[in-house]
Design a protein around this motif. Structure first.
Motif, mmCIF file in Angstrom:
data_model
loop_
_atom_site.group_PDB
_atom_site.id
_atom_site.type_symbol
_atom_site.label_atom_id
_atom_site.label_comp_id
_atom_site.label_asym_id
_atom_site.label_seq_id
_atom_site.Cartn_x
_atom_site.Cartn_y
_atom_site.Cartn_z
ATOM 1 N N THR A 240 47.728 33.087 46.201
ATOM 2 C CA THR A 240 47.005 32.516 45.064
ATOM 3 C C THR A 240 45.503 32.394 45.323
ATOM 4 N N THR A 241 44.953 33.202 46.228
ATOM 5 C CA THR A 241 43.505 33.237 46.372
ATOM 6 C C THR A 241 42.897 33.858 45.118
ATOM 7 N N LYS A 242 41.600 33.664 44.934
ATOM 8 C CA LYS A 242 40.932 34.240 43.769
ATOM 9 C C LYS A 242 41.093 35.759 43.733
ATOM 10 N N ALA A 243 40.998 36.390 44.904
ATOM 11 C CA ALA A 243 41.120 37.849 44.951
ATOM 12 C C ALA A 243 42.511 38.299 44.535
ATOM 13 N N ARG A 244 43.555 37.582 45.003
ATOM 14 C CA ARG A 244 44.941 37.969 44.647
ATOM 15 C C ARG A 244 45.176 37.777 43.148
ATOM 16 N N LEU A 245 44.704 36.653 42.607
ATOM 17 C CA LEU A 245 44.898 36.404 41.179
ATOM 18 C C LEU A 245 44.124 37.415 40.341
ATOM 19 N N GLU A 249 45.663 40.037 37.484
ATOM 20 C CA GLU A 249 45.146 40.135 36.118
ATOM 21 C C GLU A 249 44.705 41.558 35.793
ATOM 22 N N GLU A 250 44.042 42.205 36.733
ATOM 23 C CA GLU A 250 43.517 43.546 36.474
ATOM 24 C C GLU A 250 44.624 44.595 36.341
ATOM 25 N N THR A 251 45.784 44.334 36.924
ATOM 26 C CA THR A 251 46.883 45.300 36.859
ATOM 27 C C THR A 251 47.970 44.894 35.873
#
Length: 305
Positions: A240-245, A249-251
């Motif tokens: 749930t890091t910003k990068a993972r979230l 969202e992008e995919t």
């Protein structure tokens, strides 16, 4: 994010329920719920921050946030009366906010917005030393095997929704693969046996495993290219890091469910909450959260607020 949105994000990221955080902060659950909605008192808010390893961002040690508000107000050219009028409260309320840093959270939020203090919170020194995300594992640590009973319980939890083809991208000793339902077309990869998941290109409906945590982002990005549903057994903070979230969202993926599990006794006890996370293509609803307690056949479930 507003500071009360940060509170909720930090609580979830640390794997705490509202009841657990309220207990540690010595406040009631309704009080915590109010704080996460941007209501309640600054006194209650101050009780929660150290539990989440957060503190107010101030320029001088020992200075309280009320003093920061006063300095910013003066720099912006507002009198106490003008600030009160703009945020819809009395001058006495502003005086208390600045002198004692007391009052309502809603008043504080309005003052922060008007004074353009966009990032009022920061990590405490303790959190900075420890870090919010577990360090990357070396190759040997990434070979920690999942107890078969835990893998079976996780598979049983999600099996009612499983159809089509399923893939274990990191089979190891087969803890997950061996418990895949018989009605599914089962597939596997295992880098040590020459079958690299990152080279897998066939479409499947499900990808389920305990992935190498040091390669979690790489595994997730690839899984989202070849499947509709992903179930990872991993630390909640890594998922749930910003990068993972942002990747989700992008995919076009969303977190459909977080199944909290007790860290196996045979694993290193890092202090981070372990979850079996269901990532689903096209999912946009609330996160369902459940607890799978050791020795229990059925999880206790609740919805993410």
């Amino acid at each position: 994010m507003s500071f009360f949105e940060i509170l909720r994000a930090e609580r979830v990221g640390r794997g705490l329920t509202q009841a657990e955080l309220a207990s540690r902060a010595k406040i009631s659950i309704p009080t915590l719920r109010a704080l996460e909605r941007g209501a309640g008192t600054i006194l209650s808010l101050e009780a929660v921050l150290p539990v989440l390893c957060l503190r107010w961002r101030v320029t001088t040690p020992g200075k309280h946030m009320g003093r920061v508000l006063m300095e910013r107000r003066r720099a912006r050219g507002f009198s106490q009366q003008a600030l009160a009028r703009k945020i819809g409260c009395s001058r006495v309320t502003v005086i208390a906010l600045e002198a004692e840093f007391s009052g309502r959270v809603a008043t504080l939020a309005a003052a922060l917005r008007l004074l353009r203090i966009h990032k009022p919170l920061e990590l405490s020194d303790l959190a900075k030393r420890r870090g919010l995300v577990p360090p990357k594992n070396d190759a040997e640590q990434d070979r920690v095997m999942t107890p078969p009973d835990l893998a079976k319980a996780i598979i049983d939890h999600f099996s009612h929704a499983m159809t089509g083809r399923i893939l274990d991208p990191s089979r190891g000793e087969g803890a997950f693969f061996d418990h895949f339902p018989d009605h599914l077309e089962r597939n596997w990869c295992e880098i040590s046996e020459g079958r690299d998941f990152l080279a897998w290109s066939e479409s499947v409906e499900w990808v389920v495993t305990n992935p190498p945590w040091s390669e979690l982002r790489t595994f997730t990005r690839h899984a989202m290219q070849v499947c509709e549903n992903i179930v990872w057994l991993a630390p909640l903070t890594n998922l749930t890091t910003k990068a993972r979230l942002r990747d989700l969202e992008e995919t076009g993926f969303g977190i459909a469910e977080l199944l909290f599990v007790d860290t196996p006794k045979s694993w290193p006890q890092s202090g981070f909450q372990i979850v079996a996370a269901h990532l689903k293509r096209g999912y946009t609803g609330h996160w369902k959260v459940a607890q799978l307690r050791e020795g229990e056949g059925a999880p206790v479930s609740w919805c993410h607020p």
